[in-house]
Design an enzyme around this catalytic site. Structure first.
Site, mmCIF file in Angstrom:
data_model
loop_
_atom_site.group_PDB
_atom_site.id
_atom_site.type_symbol
_atom_site.label_atom_id
_atom_site.label_comp_id
_atom_site.label_asym_id
_atom_site.label_seq_id
_atom_site.Cartn_x
_atom_site.Cartn_y
_atom_site.Cartn_z
ATOM 1 N N ARG A 1 32.844 38.538 51.385
ATOM 2 C CA ARG A 1 33.597 37.466 50.726
ATOM 3 C C ARG A 1 33.909 36.326 51.702
ATOM 4 O O ARG A 1 33.860 35.153 51.332
ATOM 5 C CB ARG A 1 34.889 38.029 50.120
ATOM 6 C CG ARG A 1 34.608 38.792 48.824
ATOM 7 C CD ARG A 1 35.638 39.865 48.582
ATOM 8 N NE ARG A 1 36.956 39.343 48.315
ATOM 9 C CZ ARG A 1 38.073 39.992 48.645
ATOM 10 N NH1 ARG A 1 38.035 41.154 49.277
ATOM 11 N NH2 ARG A 1 39.240 39.479 48.352
ATOM 12 N N LYS B 1 46.800 32.379 49.936
ATOM 13 C CA LYS B 1 46.785 31.471 48.774
ATOM 14 C C LYS B 1 47.691 31.974 47.650
ATOM 15 O O LYS B 1 48.506 31.240 47.121
ATOM 16 C CB LYS B 1 45.374 31.397 48.155
ATOM 17 C CG LYS B 1 44.320 30.776 48.998
ATOM 18 C CD LYS B 1 43.032 30.621 48.191
ATOM 19 C CE LYS B 1 42.428 31.914 47.696
ATOM 20 N NZ LYS B 1 41.668 32.681 48.632
ATOM 21 N N ARG C 1 42.966 47.274 47.085
ATOM 22 C CA ARG C 1 41.941 46.825 46.151
ATOM 23 C C ARG C 1 40.579 47.321 46.606
ATOM 24 O O ARG C 1 40.289 47.349 47.790
ATOM 25 C CB ARG C 1 41.932 45.284 46.114
ATOM 26 C CG ARG C 1 42.833 44.712 45.064
ATOM 27 C CD ARG C 1 43.069 43.232 45.231
ATOM 28 N NE ARG C 1 41.866 42.444 45.419
ATOM 29 C CZ ARG C 1 41.862 41.111 45.521
ATOM 30 N NH1 ARG C 1 42.996 40.454 45.451
ATOM 31 N NH2 ARG C 1 40.750 40.442 45.700
ATOM 32 N N ARG D 1 46.878 44.876 52.981
ATOM 33 C CA ARG D 1 47.259 44.419 51.642
ATOM 34 C C ARG D 1 47.144 45.532 50.595
ATOM 35 O O ARG D 1 46.143 46.235 50.540
ATOM 36 C CB ARG D 1 46.337 43.261 51.260
ATOM 37 C CG ARG D 1 46.590 42.685 49.918
ATOM 38 C CD ARG D 1 46.008 41.317 49.794
ATOM 39 N NE ARG D 1 44.594 41.301 49.482
ATOM 40 C CZ ARG D 1 43.922 40.183 49.237
ATOM 41 N NH1 ARG D 1 44.512 39.023 49.329
ATOM 42 N NH2 ARG D 1 42.654 40.231 48.938
ATOM 43 N N ARG E 1 34.775 27.831 43.482
ATOM 44 C CA ARG E 1 34.313 28.531 44.680
ATOM 45 C C ARG E 1 33.030 27.939 45.231
ATOM 46 O O ARG E 1 32.637 28.258 46.340
ATOM 47 C CB ARG E 1 34.087 30.003 44.359
ATOM 48 C CG ARG E 1 35.306 30.872 44.632
ATOM 49 C CD ARG E 1 34.994 32.270 44.190
ATOM 50 N NE ARG E 1 35.666 33.297 44.949
ATOM 51 C CZ ARG E 1 36.919 33.699 44.764
ATOM 52 N NH1 ARG E 1 37.691 33.082 43.906
ATOM 53 N NH2 ARG E 1 37.409 34.705 45.459
HETATM 54 P P1 AMP Z 1 40.306 36.783 44.560
HETATM 55 O O1 AMP Z 1 41.479 37.500 43.971
HETATM 56 O O2 AMP Z 1 40.410 35.280 44.465
HETATM 57 O O3 AMP Z 1 39.992 37.255 45.955
HETATM 58 O O4 AMP Z 1 39.023 37.161 43.634
HETATM 59 C C1 AMP Z 1 38.566 38.489 43.557
HETATM 60 C C2 AMP Z 1 37.159 38.521 43.019
HETATM 61 O O5 AMP Z 1 37.119 37.945 41.689
HETATM 62 C C3 AMP Z 1 36.139 37.703 43.803
HETATM 63 O O6 AMP Z 1 35.625 38.396 44.923
HETATM 64 C C4 AMP Z 1 35.060 37.460 42.739
HETATM 65 O O7 AMP Z 1 34.271 38.606 42.521
HETATM 66 C C5 AMP Z 1 35.882 37.237 41.481
HETATM 67 N N1 AMP Z 1 36.200 35.804 41.306
HETATM 68 C C6 AMP Z 1 37.435 35.223 41.398
HETATM 69 N N2 AMP Z 1 37.344 33.888 41.191
HETATM 70 C C7 AMP Z 1 36.034 33.622 40.965
HETATM 71 C C8 AMP Z 1 35.290 32.442 40.709
HETATM 72 N N3 AMP Z 1 35.890 31.232 40.676
HETATM 73 N N4 AMP Z 1 33.951 32.550 40.529
HETATM 74 C C9 AMP Z 1 33.330 33.739 40.575
HETATM 75 N N5 AMP Z 1 33.963 34.905 40.836
HETATM 76 C C10 AMP Z 1 35.291 34.863 41.026
#
Ligand code: AMP
Length: 211
Positions: free
Chosen positions: A165, A13, A154, A122, A88
């Site tokens: 996740r 994404k 990360r 990654r 989400r």
């Molecule tokens: P990502 O970079 O999209 O994988 O997001 C990393 C982490 O940020 C996720 O595992 C969540 O802990 C938090 N996060 C990102 N977007 C959201 C969201 N829309 N709602 C809640 N937590 C979020």
């Protein structure tokens, strides 16, 4: 215009949205990046966000909506926003729909096994947040091409946090595809990055013409 870029972790994404922002002038907003930027400031808020993220959990809806509204400016909406990582779940989708209209939904489709393999490769810059992986490799191993910062994995890319996740994605986020079914475009995300980007751009054009 708001375009949701949806797909499990590792579906690309962020890379697809970055490329489209660079090549086609869209504004890429990733809620994960916004949260990680807050963590990097070292604030008390950032520290509490960090605890949730490192365990693979979700940050509260109120906080995300607040962060998001700051970035969904009229100028950004005019250019077209690629929203990555939000909504989400159904609650977040309702909160978004209350204040903004979603014009197009891109669903990147990829089997979990490939997503997990991609994530284990990654790395991310500790300074500017740039991501490298199977598709985009840094010129010098461990060093960011953009800012020279150190590249690390990360904390939430460990196998246990990734499994959590992915399970949350399948349980909570995938349901949204039914909610937005009239404007969803499913794209095979196992292809190389440029092919996926081209397919996504074509799908967005179809959304624009049918709007
Ligand atoms: P990502 O970079 O999209 O994988 O997001 C990393 C982490 O940020 C996720 O595992 C969540 O802990 C938090 N996060 C990102 N977007 C959201 C969201 N829309 N709602 C809640 N937590 C979020």
């Amino acid at each position: 215009m708001i375009i949701l870029i949806m797909g499990p972790q590792g579906s690309g994404k962020g890379s697809v949205a970055e490329r489209l922002a660079h090549d086609a002038g869209y504004v890429h907003i990733s809620t994960g990046d916004l949260l990680r930027a807050e963590i990097r400031t070292g604030s008390a808020l950032g520290k509490s966000i960090e605890k949730v993220i490192d365990k693979g959990g979700l940050v509260s809806d109120g906080l995300i909506m607040r962060l998001l509204k700051k970035h969904l400016s009229a100028t950004a909406l005019k250019k077209g926003v690629l929203l990555d990582g939000f909504p989400r779940d159904k609650e977040q989708a309702r909160a978004l729909d209350k204040e903004f209209s979603v014009d197009c939904v891109i669903a990147l489709i990829i089997p979990d096994s490939i997503a997990v393999a991609r994530i284990s490769n990654r790395v991310q810059c500790t300074k500017c947040g740039e991501i490298y992986g199977t598709n985009i490799k840094p010129k010098r191993s461990g060093v960011c091409d953009k800012c020279g910062g150190r590249l690390t994995q990360r904390e939430d890319d460990t196998p246990a946090a990734v499994r959590k996740r992915l399970a949350t994605y399948h349980k909570e986020t995938e349901l949204l595809l039914a909610m937005y079914k009239k404007i969803v475009h499913r794209i095979d995300a196992t292809a190389d990055l440029q092919t996926v980007v081209d397919d996504v751009e074509r799908a967005i054009k179809r959304c624009r013409t049918s709007a």
